[in-house]
Design a protein around this motif. Structure first.
Motif, PDB file in Angstrom:
ATOM      1  N   LEU A 147       0.874  -1.226  -0.064  1.00  0.00           N
ATOM      2  CA  LEU A 147       0.037   0.180  -0.223  1.00  0.00           C
ATOM      3  C   LEU A 147       0.672   1.334  -0.037  1.00  0.00           C
ATOM      4  O   LEU A 147       0.662   2.208  -0.864  1.00  0.00           O
ATOM      5  N   GLU A 148       1.841   1.178   0.870  1.00  0.00           N
ATOM      6  CA  GLU A 148       2.480   2.439   0.869  1.00  0.00           C
ATOM      7  C   GLU A 148       3.641   2.649  -0.373  1.00  0.00           C
ATOM      8  O   GLU A 148       3.840   3.660  -0.932  1.00  0.00           O
ATOM      9  N   ALA A 149       3.947   1.501  -0.955  1.00  0.00           N
ATOM     10  CA  ALA A 149       4.674   1.580  -2.381  1.00  0.00           C
ATOM     11  C   ALA A 149       3.739   2.255  -3.370  1.00  0.00           C
ATOM     12  O   ALA A 149       4.151   2.959  -4.229  1.00  0.00           O
ATOM     13  N   PHE A 150       2.463   2.051  -3.162  1.00  0.00           N
ATOM     14  CA  PHE A 150       1.642   2.637  -4.038  1.00  0.00           C
ATOM     15  C   PHE A 150       1.379   4.300  -3.670  1.00  0.00           C
ATOM     16  O   PHE A 150       1.291   4.982  -4.657  1.00  0.00           O
ATOM     17  N   LEU A 151       1.320   4.603  -2.458  1.00  0.00           N
ATOM     18  CA  LEU A 151       0.673   5.828  -2.078  1.00  0.00           C
ATOM     19  C   LEU A 151       1.877   6.692  -2.158  1.00  0.00           C
ATOM     20  O   LEU A 151       1.617   7.968  -2.624  1.00  0.00           O
ATOM     21  N   LEU A 152       3.057   6.502  -1.786  1.00  0.00           N
ATOM     22  CA  LEU A 152       4.048   7.472  -1.696  1.00  0.00           C
ATOM     23  C   LEU A 152       4.661   8.056  -3.089  1.00  0.00           C
ATOM     24  O   LEU A 152       4.674   9.291  -2.975  1.00  0.00           O
ATOM     25  N   PRO A 153       4.841   7.370  -3.978  1.00  0.00           N
ATOM     26  CA  PRO A 153       4.816   8.333  -5.324  1.00  0.00           C
ATOM     27  C   PRO A 153       3.602   9.004  -5.551  1.00  0.00           C
ATOM     28  O   PRO A 153       3.920  10.399  -6.233  1.00  0.00           O
ATOM     29  N   LEU A 154       2.392   8.764  -5.374  1.00  0.00           N
ATOM     30  CA  LEU A 154       1.237   9.667  -5.689  1.00  0.00           C
ATOM     31  C   LEU A 154       1.347  10.934  -4.659  1.00  0.00           C
ATOM     32  O   LEU A 154       1.332  11.776  -5.269  1.00  0.00           O
ATOM     33  N   LEU A 155       1.623  10.668  -3.601  1.00  0.00           N
ATOM     34  CA  LEU A 155       1.639  11.896  -2.689  1.00  0.00           C
ATOM     35  C   LEU A 155       2.662  12.897  -2.838  1.00  0.00           C
ATOM     36  O   LEU A 155       2.524  13.987  -2.688  1.00  0.00           O
ATOM     37  N   THR A 156       3.809  12.204  -3.293  1.00  0.00           N
ATOM     38  CA  THR A 156       4.988  13.171  -3.403  1.00  0.00           C
ATOM     39  C   THR A 156       4.510  13.959  -4.930  1.00  0.00           C
ATOM     40  O   THR A 156       5.344  15.238  -4.863  1.00  0.00           O
ATOM     41  N   ALA A 157       3.923  13.283  -5.679  1.00  0.00           N
ATOM     42  CA  ALA A 157       3.449  14.195  -6.946  1.00  0.00           C
ATOM     43  C   ALA A 157       2.490  15.050  -6.903  1.00  0.00           C
ATOM     44  O   ALA A 157       2.381  16.094  -7.741  1.00  0.00           O
ATOM     45  N   LEU A 158       1.661  15.277  -5.768  1.00  0.00           N
ATOM     46  CA  LEU A 158       0.623  16.056  -5.500  1.00  0.00           C
ATOM     47  C   LEU A 158       1.025  17.691  -5.187  1.00  0.00           C
ATOM     48  O   LEU A 158       2.084  17.747  -4.757  1.00  0.00           O
ATOM     49  N   ASP A 159       0.314  18.500  -5.799  1.00  0.00           N
ATOM     50  CA  ASP A 159       0.448  19.931  -5.545  1.00  0.00           C
ATOM     51  C   ASP A 159       0.533  20.384  -3.837  1.00  0.00           C
ATOM     52  O   ASP A 159      -0.207  19.705  -3.239  1.00  0.00           O
ATOM     53  N   ARG A 160       1.638  21.067  -3.399  1.00  0.00           N
ATOM     54  CA  ARG A 160       1.722  21.124  -2.128  1.00  0.00           C
ATOM     55  C   ARG A 160       1.940  22.724  -1.899  1.00  0.00           C
ATOM     56  O   ARG A 160       2.621  23.306  -2.545  1.00  0.00           O
ATOM     57  N   ALA A 161       1.344  23.436  -0.832  1.00  0.00           N
ATOM     58  CA  ALA A 161       1.600  24.722  -0.537  1.00  0.00           C
ATOM     59  C   ALA A 161       3.200  24.943  -0.339  1.00  0.00           C
ATOM     60  O   ALA A 161       3.503  24.008   0.531  1.00  0.00           O
ATOM     61  N   PRO A 162       3.754  25.759  -0.954  1.00  0.00           N
ATOM     62  CA  PRO A 162       5.335  26.133  -0.224  1.00  0.00           C
ATOM     63  C   PRO A 162       5.151  26.682   1.252  1.00  0.00           C
ATOM     64  O   PRO A 162       4.204  27.165   1.697  1.00  0.00           O
ATOM     65  N   ASP A 163       6.541  26.658   1.683  1.00  0.00           N
ATOM     66  CA  ASP A 163       6.728  26.896   3.204  1.00  0.00           C
ATOM     67  C   ASP A 163       6.323  28.437   3.229  1.00  0.00           C
ATOM     68  O   ASP A 163       6.816  28.995   2.337  1.00  0.00           O
ATOM     69  N   GLY A 164       5.746  28.576   4.084  1.00  0.00           N
ATOM     70  CA  GLY A 164       5.197  30.277   4.474  1.00  0.00           C
ATOM     71  C   GLY A 164       3.976  30.816   3.680  1.00  0.00           C
ATOM     72  O   GLY A 164       3.626  31.676   4.029  1.00  0.00           O
TER      73      GLY A 164
END
Length: 282
Positions: A147-164
């Motif tokens: 499950l984690e092998a599936f989730l982690l590549p997807l989660l790292t590719a998602l848009d995320r707000a920059p610091d600050g």
């Protein structure tokens, strides 16, 4: 009338970390919203799906991806023929443990912190990759490792707000900031970033000042200099090559921008941080 709750005890076998399923949705309006005591990731495989939440309704189309946390009331409904969704239900505790190990996940997906499910989008290529990964997951043991092998590549590719970035920033700005980390984007400078936002330059500038206390030029130059710093310490490339790759072919301007960002010249920065590899004695 109390909101019904779906229970993991009724869905998961004792050893299962996840359950993956596909369904063609009924077009009838759901009678009630429901909650659940497990996490669920769902994406639209085909057609149009209406997502009902306590805040109202929203139509989703092929490629839309929904992250549903426990206690977020919702229901889904097909809109027209062949409205097909893929659902990944995840055992309680698995997502919490994942978030505890990776603090960078805060603010995205299951960790968005909102009262409503988070919705993002995968383009046609990303959706094809997601479906291929889901097929591989479907054929694997129902263990946390797979499950984690599936989730982690997807989660790292998602848009995320920059610091600050302050809370409440619009999705278009978060998406543009995420995309701008690509050198092919920040080489085009502030004008390229504004074009990526799809809004007028004054509107982008006002919004960035409100949520980031930066201008488009500030943000892009920050990305450029962070990239330059990595190149200086991780490669033997010349300053001229690095400057061009940053989108600042004028070497004098590159020097001034770098020194403003790091308080020292590129040469000093490289000399202080780059180390020779340790080689075995002959």
């Amino acid at each position: 009338m109390a909101t019904p709750t779906l229970s993991a005890a009724d869905l998961f076998a004792p050893t299962e970390a996840f359950v993956l399923s596909r369904a063609e949705l009924d077009t009838r309006r759901p009678v009630d919203l429901h909650t659940q005591d497990f996490h669920e990731m769902m994406w639209i495989q085909n057609g149009t799906v209406r997502l009902h939440t306590a805040a109202g309704k929203r139509d989703l189309t092929e490629g839309d991806l929904v992250f549903i946390a426990p206690d977020q009331s919702h229901a889904v409904q097909g809109r027209g023929e062949a409205a097909i969704v893929v659902s990944l239900a995840i055992r309680p505790g698995v997502i919490r443990a994942l978030g505890n190990r990776h603090e960078d996940l805060q603010g995205v997906a299951f960790w968005s912190g909102g009262a409503q499910p988070m919705v993002t989008h995968r383009d046609i290529r990303q959706l094809a990759d997601l479906n291929a990964a889901a097929l591989k997951l479907e054929r694997s043991p129902r263990d946390k490792l797979y499950l984690e092998a599936f989730l982690l590549p997807l989660l790292t590719a998602l848009d995320r707000a920059p610091d600050g970035m302050a809370q409440g920033a619009p999705g278009w700005l978060i998406a543009a900031c995420s995309a701008a980390r690509d050198p092919a984007v920040f080489r085009e400078g502030a004008a390229g970033f504004v074009a990526l936002c799809g809004r007028a330059h004054p509107h982008v500038s006002r919004t960035m000042r409100k949520f980031m206390d930066q201008t488009p030029v500030d943000y892009i130059n920050g990305l450029r200099m962070a990239y330059a710093a990595r190149r200086l310490t991780g490669t033997a490339d010349s300053l001229a090559e690095i400057a061009v790759d940053c989108g600042l072919p004028n070497l004098s301007h590159f020097h001034k921008t770098f020194q403003a960002a790091f308080g020292e010249t590129p040469q000093r920065y490289r000399k202080a941080r780059q180390r020779d590899l340790i080689q075995p004695r002959p």
